[in-house]
Scaffold this motif. Structure first.
Motif, PDB file in Angstrom:
ATOM      1  N   VAL A  76      -4.830 -14.479   2.160  1.00 31.44           N
ATOM      2  CA  VAL A  76      -4.009 -13.430   3.116  1.00 31.44           C
ATOM      3  C   VAL A  76      -4.835 -12.964   4.201  1.00 31.44           C
ATOM      4  O   VAL A  76      -6.143 -12.344   4.019  1.00 31.44           O
ATOM      5  N   GLN A  77      -4.475 -13.173   5.328  1.00 33.24           N
ATOM      6  CA  GLN A  77      -5.519 -12.747   6.568  1.00 33.24           C
ATOM      7  C   GLN A  77      -4.987 -11.120   7.104  1.00 33.24           C
ATOM      8  O   GLN A  77      -5.893 -10.629   7.511  1.00 33.24           O
ATOM      9  N   ASN A  78      -4.161 -10.731   6.922  1.00 35.69           N
ATOM     10  CA  ASN A  78      -3.720  -9.329   7.353  1.00 35.69           C
ATOM     11  C   ASN A  78      -4.428  -8.405   6.170  1.00 35.69           C
ATOM     12  O   ASN A  78      -3.857  -8.465   5.115  1.00 35.69           O
ATOM     13  N   PRO A  79      -5.123  -7.768   6.644  1.00 32.20           N
ATOM     14  CA  PRO A  79      -5.976  -6.765   5.811  1.00 32.20           C
ATOM     15  C   PRO A  79      -4.940  -5.662   5.172  1.00 32.20           C
ATOM     16  O   PRO A  79      -5.176  -5.334   3.868  1.00 32.20           O
ATOM     17  N   ALA A  80      -3.824  -5.262   5.602  1.00 36.16           N
ATOM     18  CA  ALA A  80      -2.942  -4.212   5.321  1.00 36.16           C
ATOM     19  C   ALA A  80      -2.163  -4.819   4.274  1.00 36.16           C
ATOM     20  O   ALA A  80      -1.538  -4.080   3.543  1.00 36.16           O
ATOM     21  N   HIS A  81      -2.286  -6.180   4.253  1.00 33.36           N
ATOM     22  CA  HIS A  81      -1.438  -6.699   3.021  1.00 33.36           C
ATOM     23  C   HIS A  81      -1.950  -7.490   1.712  1.00 33.36           C
ATOM     24  O   HIS A  81      -1.633  -8.117   0.876  1.00 33.36           O
ATOM     25  N   ARG A  82      -3.605  -7.020   1.570  1.00 30.57           N
ATOM     26  CA  ARG A  82      -4.196  -7.865   0.900  1.00 30.57           C
ATOM     27  C   ARG A  82      -4.381  -6.997  -0.404  1.00 30.57           C
ATOM     28  O   ARG A  82      -4.170  -5.790  -0.406  1.00 30.57           O
ATOM     29  N   SER A  83      -3.963  -7.621  -1.576  1.00 34.50           N
ATOM     30  CA  SER A  83      -4.034  -7.086  -2.915  1.00 34.50           C
ATOM     31  C   SER A  83      -5.515  -6.559  -3.084  1.00 34.50           C
ATOM     32  O   SER A  83      -6.451  -7.212  -3.049  1.00 34.50           O
ATOM     33  N   LYS A  84      -5.646  -5.539  -3.810  1.00 42.33           N
ATOM     34  CA  LYS A  84      -6.846  -5.220  -4.380  1.00 42.33           C
ATOM     35  C   LYS A  84      -6.909  -5.207  -5.861  1.00 42.33           C
ATOM     36  O   LYS A  84      -7.899  -4.760  -6.646  1.00 42.33           O
ATOM     37  N   SER A 125       0.823  -1.180  -0.122  1.00 47.52           N
ATOM     38  CA  SER A 125      -0.141  -0.169  -0.036  1.00 47.52           C
ATOM     39  C   SER A 125       0.898   1.421  -0.063  1.00 47.52           C
ATOM     40  O   SER A 125       0.464   2.364  -0.366  1.00 47.52           O
ATOM     41  N   ASP A 126       2.148   1.055   0.124  1.00 45.29           N
ATOM     42  CA  ASP A 126       3.073   2.192   0.430  1.00 45.29           C
ATOM     43  C   ASP A 126       4.522   1.682   0.384  1.00 45.29           C
ATOM     44  O   ASP A 126       4.642   0.530   0.543  1.00 45.29           O
ATOM     45  N   ILE A 127       5.431   2.341  -0.370  1.00 46.93           N
ATOM     46  CA  ILE A 127       6.807   1.978  -0.303  1.00 46.93           C
ATOM     47  C   ILE A 127       7.480   3.196   0.138  1.00 46.93           C
ATOM     48  O   ILE A 127       7.515   4.352  -0.280  1.00 46.93           O
ATOM     49  N   PRO A 128       8.182   2.946   1.224  1.00 47.56           N
ATOM     50  CA  PRO A 128       9.197   3.775   1.828  1.00 47.56           C
ATOM     51  C   PRO A 128      10.299   4.269   0.837  1.00 47.56           C
ATOM     52  O   PRO A 128      10.528   3.802  -0.026  1.00 47.56           O
ATOM     53  N   LYS A 129      10.875   5.542   1.064  1.00 51.44           N
ATOM     54  CA  LYS A 129      11.721   6.207   0.331  1.00 51.44           C
ATOM     55  C   LYS A 129      13.332   5.580   0.550  1.00 51.44           C
ATOM     56  O   LYS A 129      13.397   4.728   1.586  1.00 51.44           O
ATOM     57  N   VAL A 130      13.965   4.894  -0.360  1.00 56.51           N
ATOM     58  CA  VAL A 130      15.301   4.441  -0.270  1.00 56.51           C
ATOM     59  C   VAL A 130      16.589   5.005  -0.622  1.00 56.51           C
ATOM     60  O   VAL A 130      16.101   6.025  -1.415  1.00 56.51           O
ATOM     61  N   ASN A 131      17.578   4.630  -0.260  1.00 54.55           N
ATOM     62  CA  ASN A 131      18.777   5.305  -0.694  1.00 54.55           C
ATOM     63  C   ASN A 131      19.570   4.845  -1.956  1.00 54.55           C
ATOM     64  O   ASN A 131      20.704   5.031  -2.111  1.00 54.55           O
TER      65      ASN A 131
END
Length: 358
Positions: free
Chosen positions: A286-294, A159-165
């Protein structure tokens, strides 16, 4: 006469009716050329117009500037698994990969042919039923970090990707243009077209110009991003009809609007996950709602007999493409951009009817 079907296939995926009609018209005659899109010269002015409009639309929809180049390449996702390390890894170099699913793992395997691979996170041990924990420390020496934003087989999605270096490379084959997204965070994005973007045989690549200066390997032009940019994706005979259908899809996406597409995708996913979670027959993978694909909703039934019976009922009701991947079984409902909310509601109604009668 065969009744029109609701197509939940993971790929090649359903296309909007308007796109199918425009494509059908172009197969008979493209504009005023007097010939089919299937016969259109790949170096003619008409195809150059298609290329240029598609590139402009990609940049507009991604909200990126002229510091990016847009390519239409052949070979699908697996070719990009190869080209990325070919271009950016040399012997002794190391790239980071997040192992979040089947295709992420395969991209990692391809990368190992050309350099060292450092696994920056993996959920393989639990059969990819959740996303790996995001790495807390990404070594600066990595030539790039590769991620897969949506995992089609197991049904997980970032759902989000942190900035990387380090340079960030993303496989967005199955969720590009499905939501509002900061594409400027990425140094290279690729997407096989047969999910949200068209038909098989063409892949979109969006690459930051700065990345092209990092290519140090001596490669044949066909496998060199810099050479493909120089030749405007027409280094060889291009997939003219495939790029044209992708252009039609880009027009459709722009007309509908990313915000509206995202709202519909959220709605479809909410309706279907709610039905699964409330069911006594079906269980979400996938049980974790935050990880579920839309985009790809994966679930199982209580036993194999129940799965087969439900698939048979779906077929009788002109609903197709629900079979899970051959490696996982169960069900997979792909609700890409062109799938209507009404189609998901129809499926859910059938699930409830099946459960009541079981």
């Amino acid at each position: 006469m065969n009744q029109e079907k609701i197509n939940f296939n993971a790929g090649p995926a359903a296309l909007p009716a308007t796109v199918l009609q425009q494509a059908a018209n172009a197969v008979l005659k493209y504009k005023n050329t007097g010939i089919s899109i299937l016969e259109l010269p790949h170096r003619g002015p008409e195809f150059l117009e298609i290329i240029e409009e598609s590139k402009a639309l990609v940049k507009e929809l991604c909200e990126i500037g002229d510091d990016y180049d847009v390519l239409w390449l052949q070979g699908g996702g697996r070719m990009q698994f190869s080209m990325i390390p070919m271009n950016f890894l040399s012997t002794g170099d190391t790239a980071g990969y997040i192992d979040s699913g089947h295709w992420a793992a395969e991209a990692m395997e391809y990368g190992a042919y050309y350099g060292q691979i450092q696994v920056m996170g993996s959920s393989r041990a639990t059969h990819y039923n959740h996303l790996p924990e995001w790495p807390s420390d990404i070594p600066n020496h990595l030539k790039y970090l590769h991620i897969t934003t949506n995992n089609t087989i197991y049904g997980t999605q970032y759902s989000d990707i942190p900035k990387v270096n380090v340079p960030l490379i993303a496989d967005m084959s199955s969720d590009i243009f499905s939501r509002k997204w900061d594409y400027n965070r990425y140094d290279l994005i690729y997407a096989a077209a047969q999910k949200n973007l068209g038909t098989p045989g063409v892949a979109l690549v969006i690459v930051k110009k700065d990345m092209l200066s990092r290519i140090s390997n001596h490669l044949p032009p066909m496998l060199n991003y810099k050479a493909q940019v120089h030749e405007n994706s027409i280094l060889n005979t291009a997939n003219v009809s495939g790029v044209y259908i992708s252009l039609l899809m880009l027009r459709w996406i722009k007309e509908k609007g990313i915000a509206n597409i995202e709202a519909d995708n959220n709605n479809k996913a909410e309706i279907l996950y709610k039905a699964i979670d409330e069911s006594k027959l079906f269980t979400g993978y996938v049980q974790n709602p935050a990880h579920r694909s839309k985009m790809n909703i994966c679930f199982t039934a209580k036993d194999k007999e129940t799965e087969l019976a439900f698939l048979e009922l779906c077929a009788e009701n002109n609903i197709i493409g629900l079979q899970g991947h051959r490696s996982t079984g169960g069900f997979r409902v792909s609700i890409y951009n062109s799938i209507e909310v009404a189609s998901v509601r129809t499926l859910v109604e059938l699930m409830k009817k099946f459960e009541t009668n079981s």
